[in-house]
Design a protein around this motif. Structure first.
Motif, PDB file in Angstrom:
ATOM      1  N   SER A   1      -6.267  18.298  71.622  1.00 32.24           N
ATOM      2  CA  SER A   1      -5.221  18.626  72.556  1.00 32.24           C
ATOM      3  C   SER A   1      -4.090  17.505  72.613  1.00 32.24           C
ATOM      4  O   SER A   1      -3.298  17.461  73.490  1.00 32.24           O
ATOM      5  CB  SER A   1      -5.738  18.659  74.117  1.00 32.24           C
ATOM      6  N   GLY A   2      -4.089  16.982  71.406  1.00 34.24           N
ATOM      7  CA  GLY A   2      -2.950  16.008  71.290  1.00 34.24           C
ATOM      8  C   GLY A   2      -2.993  14.721  72.431  1.00 34.24           C
ATOM      9  O   GLY A   2      -2.301  13.966  72.285  1.00 34.24           O
ATOM     10  N   GLY A   3      -4.174  14.376  72.632  1.00 35.52           N
ATOM     11  CA  GLY A   3      -4.241  13.277  73.620  1.00 35.52           C
ATOM     12  C   GLY A   3      -3.899  13.476  75.064  1.00 35.52           C
ATOM     13  O   GLY A   3      -4.038  12.684  76.046  1.00 35.52           O
TER      14      GLY A   3
ATOM     15  N   ALA B   1      17.459  26.866  91.713  1.00 35.35           N
ATOM     16  CA  ALA B   1      17.313  28.262  91.290  1.00 35.35           C
ATOM     17  C   ALA B   1      16.060  28.320  90.437  1.00 35.35           C
ATOM     18  O   ALA B   1      15.841  27.412  89.592  1.00 35.35           O
ATOM     19  CB  ALA B   1      18.615  28.738  90.537  1.00 35.35           C
ATOM     20  N   GLY B   2      15.470  29.386  90.623  1.00 33.01           N
ATOM     21  CA  GLY B   2      14.437  29.472  89.569  1.00 33.01           C
ATOM     22  C   GLY B   2      13.076  28.676  90.051  1.00 33.01           C
ATOM     23  O   GLY B   2      12.765  28.737  91.290  1.00 33.01           O
ATOM     24  N   ARG B   3      12.440  28.207  89.231  1.00 29.39           N
ATOM     25  CA  ARG B   3      11.105  27.405  89.697  1.00 29.39           C
ATOM     26  C   ARG B   3      10.963  26.243  88.851  1.00 29.39           C
ATOM     27  O   ARG B   3      11.602  25.947  87.744  1.00 29.39           O
ATOM     28  CB  ARG B   3       9.837  28.540  89.245  1.00 29.39           C
ATOM     29  N   PRO B   4      10.011  25.329  89.488  1.00 28.49           N
ATOM     30  CA  PRO B   4       9.865  24.146  88.536  1.00 28.49           C
ATOM     31  C   PRO B   4       8.814  24.228  87.342  1.00 28.49           C
ATOM     32  O   PRO B   4       8.212  25.306  87.249  1.00 28.49           O
ATOM     33  CB  PRO B   4       9.313  23.035  89.614  1.00 28.49           C
ATOM     34  N   LEU B   5       8.722  23.442  86.525  1.00 24.29           N
ATOM     35  CA  LEU B   5       7.574  23.114  85.550  1.00 24.29           C
ATOM     36  C   LEU B   5       6.317  23.259  86.134  1.00 24.29           C
ATOM     37  O   LEU B   5       6.111  22.275  86.998  1.00 24.29           O
ATOM     38  CB  LEU B   5       8.032  22.519  84.392  1.00 24.29           C
ATOM     39  N   ASP B   6       5.405  24.037  85.730  1.00 22.81           N
ATOM     40  CA  ASP B   6       4.056  23.799  86.236  1.00 22.81           C
ATOM     41  C   ASP B   6       3.011  24.148  85.430  1.00 22.81           C
ATOM     42  O   ASP B   6       3.040  24.027  84.206  1.00 22.81           O
ATOM     43  CB  ASP B   6       3.896  24.507  87.614  1.00 22.81           C
ATOM     44  N   GLU B   7       1.719  24.262  85.995  1.00 19.85           N
ATOM     45  CA  GLU B   7       0.611  24.810  85.408  1.00 19.85           C
ATOM     46  C   GLU B   7       0.729  25.723  84.227  1.00 19.85           C
ATOM     47  O   GLU B   7       0.122  26.046  83.324  1.00 19.85           O
ATOM     48  CB  GLU B   7      -0.719  24.911  85.984  1.00 19.85           C
ATOM     49  N   ARG B   8       1.833  26.767  84.477  1.00 23.14           N
ATOM     50  CA  ARG B   8       1.899  27.978  83.688  1.00 23.14           C
ATOM     51  C   ARG B   8       2.731  27.740  82.300  1.00 23.14           C
ATOM     52  O   ARG B   8       2.515  28.359  81.482  1.00 23.14           O
ATOM     53  CB  ARG B   8       2.825  28.919  84.610  1.00 23.14           C
ATOM     54  N   ASP B   9       3.213  26.357  82.375  1.00 27.41           N
ATOM     55  CA  ASP B   9       4.067  26.020  81.162  1.00 27.41           C
ATOM     56  C   ASP B   9       2.989  25.016  80.098  1.00 27.41           C
ATOM     57  O   ASP B   9       3.334  23.972  79.724  1.00 27.41           O
ATOM     58  CB  ASP B   9       4.999  25.302  81.333  1.00 27.41           C
TER      59      ASP B   9
ATOM     60  N   ALA C   1       0.370  24.612  76.723  1.00 25.99           N
ATOM     61  CA  ALA C   1       0.824  24.337  75.155  1.00 25.99           C
ATOM     62  C   ALA C   1       0.859  25.650  74.689  1.00 25.99           C
ATOM     63  O   ALA C   1       1.682  25.754  73.628  1.00 25.99           O
ATOM     64  CB  ALA C   1      -0.370  23.570  74.480  1.00 25.99           C
ATOM     65  N   ASP C   2       0.075  26.659  75.075  1.00 24.73           N
ATOM     66  CA  ASP C   2       0.040  27.996  74.252  1.00 24.73           C
ATOM     67  C   ASP C   2       0.915  28.965  75.102  1.00 24.73           C
ATOM     68  O   ASP C   2       1.146  30.229  74.850  1.00 24.73           O
ATOM     69  CB  ASP C   2      -1.265  28.486  74.318  1.00 24.73           C
ATOM     70  N   ALA C   3       1.702  28.388  76.262  1.00 29.01           N
ATOM     71  CA  ALA C   3       2.380  29.462  76.941  1.00 29.01           C
ATOM     72  C   ALA C   3       3.937  29.497  76.105  1.00 29.01           C
ATOM     73  O   ALA C   3       4.282  28.604  75.422  1.00 29.01           O
ATOM     74  CB  ALA C   3       2.684  28.986  78.208  1.00 29.01           C
TER      75      ALA C   3
ATOM     76  N   MET D   1      21.223  17.327  81.559  1.00 31.05           N
ATOM     77  CA  MET D   1      19.791  16.955  81.317  1.00 31.05           C
ATOM     78  C   MET D   1      19.124  18.091  81.177  1.00 31.05           C
ATOM     79  O   MET D   1      19.221  19.544  81.893  1.00 31.05           O
ATOM     80  CB  MET D   1      19.381  15.992  82.574  1.00 31.05           C
ATOM     81  N   VAL D   2      17.926  18.083  80.471  1.00 34.44           N
ATOM     82  CA  VAL D   2      16.991  19.049  80.267  1.00 34.44           C
ATOM     83  C   VAL D   2      15.613  18.626  80.222  1.00 34.44           C
ATOM     84  O   VAL D   2      15.447  17.286  79.955  1.00 34.44           O
ATOM     85  CB  VAL D   2      17.095  19.754  78.814  1.00 34.44           C
ATOM     86  N   PHE D   3      14.882  19.072  80.827  1.00 30.45           N
ATOM     87  CA  PHE D   3      13.250  18.696  81.301  1.00 30.45           C
ATOM     88  C   PHE D   3      12.363  19.595  80.457  1.00 30.45           C
ATOM     89  O   PHE D   3      12.467  20.810  80.626  1.00 30.45           O
ATOM     90  CB  PHE D   3      13.032  18.773  82.741  1.00 30.45           C
ATOM     91  N   PHE D   4      11.536  19.057  79.798  1.00 31.89           N
ATOM     92  CA  PHE D   4      10.408  19.728  79.134  1.00 31.89           C
ATOM     93  C   PHE D   4       8.986  19.473  79.703  1.00 31.89           C
ATOM     94  O   PHE D   4       8.803  18.669  80.283  1.00 31.89           O
ATOM     95  CB  PHE D   4      10.485  19.222  77.626  1.00 31.89           C
ATOM     96  N   SER D   5       8.164  20.513  79.637  1.00 26.66           N
ATOM     97  CA  SER D   5       6.873  20.372  80.027  1.00 26.66           C
ATOM     98  C   SER D   5       6.112  19.359  79.009  1.00 26.66           C
ATOM     99  O   SER D   5       6.065  19.626  77.776  1.00 26.66           O
ATOM    100  CB  SER D   5       6.177  21.750  79.929  1.00 26.66           C
ATOM    101  N   PHE D   6       5.178  18.775  79.552  1.00 32.03           N
ATOM    102  CA  PHE D   6       4.608  17.513  78.712  1.00 32.03           C
ATOM    103  C   PHE D   6       3.407  18.434  77.948  1.00 32.03           C
ATOM    104  O   PHE D   6       3.353  17.782  76.726  1.00 32.03           O
ATOM    105  CB  PHE D   6       3.876  16.756  80.018  1.00 32.03           C
ATOM    106  N   GLU D   7       3.004  19.540  78.419  1.00 31.04           N
ATOM    107  CA  GLU D   7       2.016  20.265  77.457  1.00 31.04           C
ATOM    108  C   GLU D   7       2.726  20.793  76.213  1.00 31.04           C
ATOM    109  O   GLU D   7       2.274  21.171  75.199  1.00 31.04           O
ATOM    110  CB  GLU D   7       1.427  21.393  78.283  1.00 31.04           C
ATOM    111  N   GLN D   8       4.113  21.001  76.318  1.00 25.28           N
ATOM    112  CA  GLN D   8       4.767  21.532  74.996  1.00 25.28           C
ATOM    113  C   GLN D   8       5.655  20.579  74.486  1.00 25.28           C
ATOM    114  O   GLN D   8       6.215  20.843  73.229  1.00 25.28           O
ATOM    115  CB  GLN D   8       5.805  22.635  75.806  1.00 25.28           C
ATOM    116  N   ARG D   9       5.797  19.241  74.718  1.00 20.07           N
ATOM    117  CA  ARG D   9       6.384  18.508  74.321  1.00 20.07           C
ATOM    118  C   ARG D   9       6.028  16.917  74.465  1.00 20.07           C
ATOM    119  O   ARG D   9       6.269  16.339  75.533  1.00 20.07           O
ATOM    120  CB  ARG D   9       8.087  18.214  74.479  1.00 20.07           C
ATOM    121  N   ARG D  10       4.996  16.687  73.773  1.00 21.25           N
ATOM    122  CA  ARG D  10       4.107  15.509  74.196  1.00 21.25           C
ATOM    123  C   ARG D  10       4.790  14.177  73.738  1.00 21.25           C
ATOM    124  O   ARG D  10       5.371  14.164  72.747  1.00 21.25           O
ATOM    125  CB  ARG D  10       2.560  15.658  73.572  1.00 21.25           C
ATOM    126  N   HIS D  11       4.308  13.202  74.386  1.00 24.79           N
ATOM    127  CA  HIS D  11       4.969  11.565  74.129  1.00 24.79           C
ATOM    128  C   HIS D  11       3.558  10.772  74.470  1.00 24.79           C
ATOM    129  O   HIS D  11       2.964  10.995  75.530  1.00 24.79           O
ATOM    130  CB  HIS D  11       5.950  11.370  75.160  1.00 24.79           C
TER     131      HIS D  11
END
Length: 824
Positions: free
Chosen positions: A492-494, A562-570, A572-574, A635-645
């Motif tokens: 899972s990339g840590g 508007a819309g929704r926040p990033l959450d569990e739906r986002d 690594a495989d989503a 600014m743009v926010f990425f999901s931690f599961e999709q762009r790990r650091h």
């Protein structure tokens, strides 16, 4: 020499009998000379730092560069090639820093460690407090892993037990033997470290294979000019070596390599014109203005003494004493005052330097005690010479008026009058001119202090765009080998270790919500990517980005508009999803809806990010990302599961006090994994205050000078008006004898005093407006011509000055005309 000593001795005895003159004068000079000395030492520390090492004048920094990149770190293979390929720069050493989680089995702590070559301590002439220091043998392949602890880290984090030498510590999951404790105060070049290990351990402790990688640039190099080798010859030798390295191991981009040699105590030219240095110089100018104010005050004092001593000088001149000896006595008095002020000013300098250092060396965002044990401002012979020079210059300026009076005046004239030589009021004109200068400098200092205080207030009142109250920021150090273990175990990339950290944080008593963020709010920096909308390929926006875990927006308090926040739906495989802020949505789609749009991201540091587009699932409110002083940008926010650091910060929402929350959080993290430590743990309010350290420092120092300047100017005004009233007693008696009322005399004195104040204020205001463009670099949300400041500051000075004039005027109005005329 004997004559000089006699003059100084007489001056010291004369002044010691008049403490009412001596003490205020010495205090004024101490503040002026001390503040200038501290700021000079601060400026020198930036521009020409000192180095505690043998032959410091021959110590050089060596680094690589290209025409496009003026300075780069260097690789370890490059160090070996430099050692072999030239003889102009010798004793070469290398150093770098890394985050270290340190445990002795009973306690754990975080410290910024130093990776160094074995000759590091010898290069700087360091000695151990206990045990031994690192040696070249520790760099050999297969050498036992050893560590040297800094004195401060050993005392503050590990208990200070000398028996620790010879025992093992666990550093980032690796067992390392303590072989010594460095002497107290050692910091090497620039920043001190909590501990020191050989570069041989770099790969194991950092989890990154870079020691033998010529493309990995992570080291700083230092060396000495070989005996008899000039800087020009060393640079020529390095130029030849750079061409040789280009042939053997060219840079990745193919650009020609430049090998640069620069004296350690010489700041790179590119930094000398930087904003930070310019502002330090401006502080020096403000301090110099206060010192000039002090000089004017001393000059006024000495002029008053000169006027009172005219009859004495006349008698001495009639007895054959030359003007030169009289001048020597005046200069001696001024010199005694200024030398006493300079000596007392050393204490002021130490206090102010420590205050500046507290501001400048405060913890940067998310880095904890990055500057642990580092002393920036050091008092050396250059600083002492500056303090001595400032004292002498003040003495000469202060004595100038009386000296000119002796050299140009008729010394016998007072003996021909029926009084002491002062009844004519001679000498008031130069004192009035000095008072005008004092008021002008005072208004200049008051306006500067007022503007900086106002700009600090405005910066503190800025809405960051999120709920700062109750928000806790905890930067956690997870050694890379722990992340790699998690990745290997789960694929899972840590992220599993971070999931456990998040779970532990949420279970900590007092925590109502928790999430993770790569970049802290208002961190003082930002990471950039290029963003394009798939339906607008002609427009590319440079935007700041952040990587966040679920529940981030609720925890930090950033509304989703508007819309929704990033959450569990986002996961690594989503499908890949992002949230953008209002500014990004406006720039890309103006008034059109942003949710559901597709964007493509270009990030050279992470090419995989651009492999597929992202869907915008939400629009967040604008927040101050880089600084409270910078308006929100795209600014743009990425999901931690999709762009790990690998480096993330816990953001916690809690109503519990920090003293209650911190122990529980530290315990929870230790239970998650014994090698996890907290790098930085602060409230968001404290974090935001750190970002305003420069504004606080400027406002505090300028405000101090402003208040002291006001006091000096008002005291000078009061002294001049009191002296004037004493001299003009006969005049006032005659005025009242022929019909003037006491109120008329009182108004006359006040009007004359306030006229001088008005002239000084006009000159000072004109000077402040002239310097407006310089001051504007310090200001936020306002101009140097701020109407409120320009109205309030003169009003305050006028009110205080009016009181200083009114008190002597009231005394003038109480003169008894008959008694005054009888005395005449």
């Amino acid at each position: 020499m004997r004559e000089i000593v006699r003059h100084l001795s007489l001056a010291a005895r004369s002044l010691s009998r008049q403490p009412a003159i001596l003490i205020p004068a010495v205090l004024t000079l101490a503040l002026g000379i001390g503040s200038n000395t501290a700021l000079f030492a601060y400026l020198v520390a930036i521009l020409r730092p000192t180095l505690d090492a043998p032959a410091p004048e021959r110590v050089m920094t060596v680094y690589s560069a290209t025409e496009q990149v003026p300075r780069m770190n260097s690789s370890y293979p490059e160090l070996l090639e430099i050692v072999k390929g030239q003889t102009a720069v010798v004793d070469l050493i290398a150093a770098s820093r890394f985050g270290a989680s340190v445990s002795d089995g009973e306690r754990s702590a975080f410290g910024w460690g130093g990776l160094t070559t074995g000759g590091y301590f010898q290069f700087f002439g360091a000695r151990p407090a206990f045990g031994r220091l690192l040696q070249p043998a520790d760099d050999e392949p297969g050498a036992p892993p050893v560590v040297v602890l800094s004195h401060r880290f050993w005392m503050g984090s590990l208990g200070g037990d000398p028996a620790i030498v010879g025992k093992d510590l666990r550093i980032n999951g690796v067992n390392v033997t303590v072989v010594g404790i460095a002497e107290d105060g050692f910091q090497g070049p620039g920043l001190a470290s909590a501990l020191y290990v050989s570069v041989n351990l770099s790969d194991r402790l950092t989890g990154t294979r870079r020691q033998q990688d010529p493309a990995a640039r992570w080291l700083y190099f230092y060396g000495r000019l070989a005996p008899g080798v000039s800087l020009e010859k060393a640079r020529a030798a390095m130029t030849v070596l750079g061409k040789s390295l280009d042939r053997a191991a060219p840079l990745d981009d193919g650009k020609p390599r430049l090998m640069v040699v620069m004296p350690y105590n010489q700041l790179d030219p590119g930094y000398e014109t930087g904003e930070f240095v310019d502002r330090a110089r401006m502080l020096m100018v403000v301090a110099s203005a206060f010192l000039l104010l002090g000089c004017a005050s001393i000059a006024n004092l000495l002029l008053a003494r000169a006027i009172s001593k005219q009859r004495e000088w006349g008698i001495r001149a009639s007895l054959g004493e030359g003007r030169g000896r009289l001048v020597g006595g005046v200069i001696a008095e001024s010199l005694v005052l200024c030398v006493a002020g300079g000596i007392a000013g050393l204490g002021v300098a130490l206090l102010l330097a420590q205050r500046i250092e507290d501001y400048v060396m405060g913890p940067p965002a998310g880095l904890g005690d990055w500057l642990q044990g580092t002393r920036l401002i050091q008092f050396d012979p250059r600083t002492a010479a500056f303090a001595a020079l400032a004292s002498v210059v003040c003495a000469l300026l202060g004595a100038l008026g009386p000296v000119l009076r002796i050299l140009r005046g008729d010394l016998l004239a007072p003996l021909k009058t029926d009084a002491t030589g002062t009844s004519t009021g001679q000498g008031l004109a130069p004192r009035k001119a000095l008072l005008v200068a004092q008021v002008a400098l005072s208004i200049l200092l008051l306006l500067t202090g007022g503007l900086l205080a106002r700009t600090l207030g405005r910066a503190q009142d800025v809405d960051p765009g999120f709920k700062a109250d109750g928000l806790i920021l905890a930067t956690v150090n997870i050694p890379k080998n722990i992340l790699e273990e998690s990745k290997t175990a789960t694929g899972s990339g840590g992220n599993t270790i971070y999931a456990r950290v998040l779970e532990s944080a949420r279970a900590t008593p007092g925590v109502s919500s928790a999430s993770l963020s790569h970049v802290l709010p208002a961190a003082g920096f930002g990471r950039q990517v290029e963003v394009k909308s798939l339906d607008r390929q002609d427009l590319e926006i440079e935007a700041t980005f952040n990587t966040v875990a679920p529940d981030y927006f609720r925890t930090v308090g950033v509304p989703i508009l508007a819309g929704r926040p990033l959450d569990e739906r986002d996961g690594a495989d989503a499908p890949r999803a992002v949230v953008v802020n209002q500014e990004m949505a406006r720039l890309l789609w103006e008034q059109q809806p942003a949710v559901g749009r597709m964007i493509r991201v270009n990030d050279p540091a992470s090419p995989e990010v651009g492999e597929a587009p992202f869907e915008v699932v939400g629009v967040a409110r604008n927040t101050r990302t880089q600084s409270l002083l910078q308006p929100p940008g795209p600014m743009v926010f990425f999901s931690f599961e999709q762009r790990r650091h690998p480096r993330m910060t816990l953001v916690l929402r809690s109503s519990a006090p920090m003293a209650t929350l911190a122990p529980g959080l530290r315990k929870a993290l230790r239970q998650t994994h014994p090698d996890l430590t907290i790098v930085d743990l602060v409230t968001c309010r404290e974090h935001l205050a750190r970002g305003l350290f420069e504004q606080r420092m400027y406002a505090e120092i300028a405000g101090l000078f402003a208040l002291l300047g006001l006091a000096v100017a008002v005291v000078g005004l009061f002294g001049l008006m009191s002296y004037s009233v004493t001299l003009r007693g006969r005049e006032f008696g005659i005025r009242m004898a022929i019909g003037a009322r006491p109120s008329d005399v009182q108004r006359l004195v006040v009007r004359q005093g306030m006229t001088l104040v008005a002239i000084g204020m006009a000159v000072g205001m004109l000077g402040a407006l002239t310097l407006g463009s310089v001051l504007s670099t310090f200001l936020y949300g306002m101009k140097a011509s701020d109407p409120l400041t320009l109205a309030v500051v003169p009003a305050v000075l006028a009110a205080v000055s009016l009181l200083a004039c009114w008190l002597p005027a009231r005394r003038a109005a109480r003169f008894n005309p008959a008694a005054t005329l009888r005395q005449a």
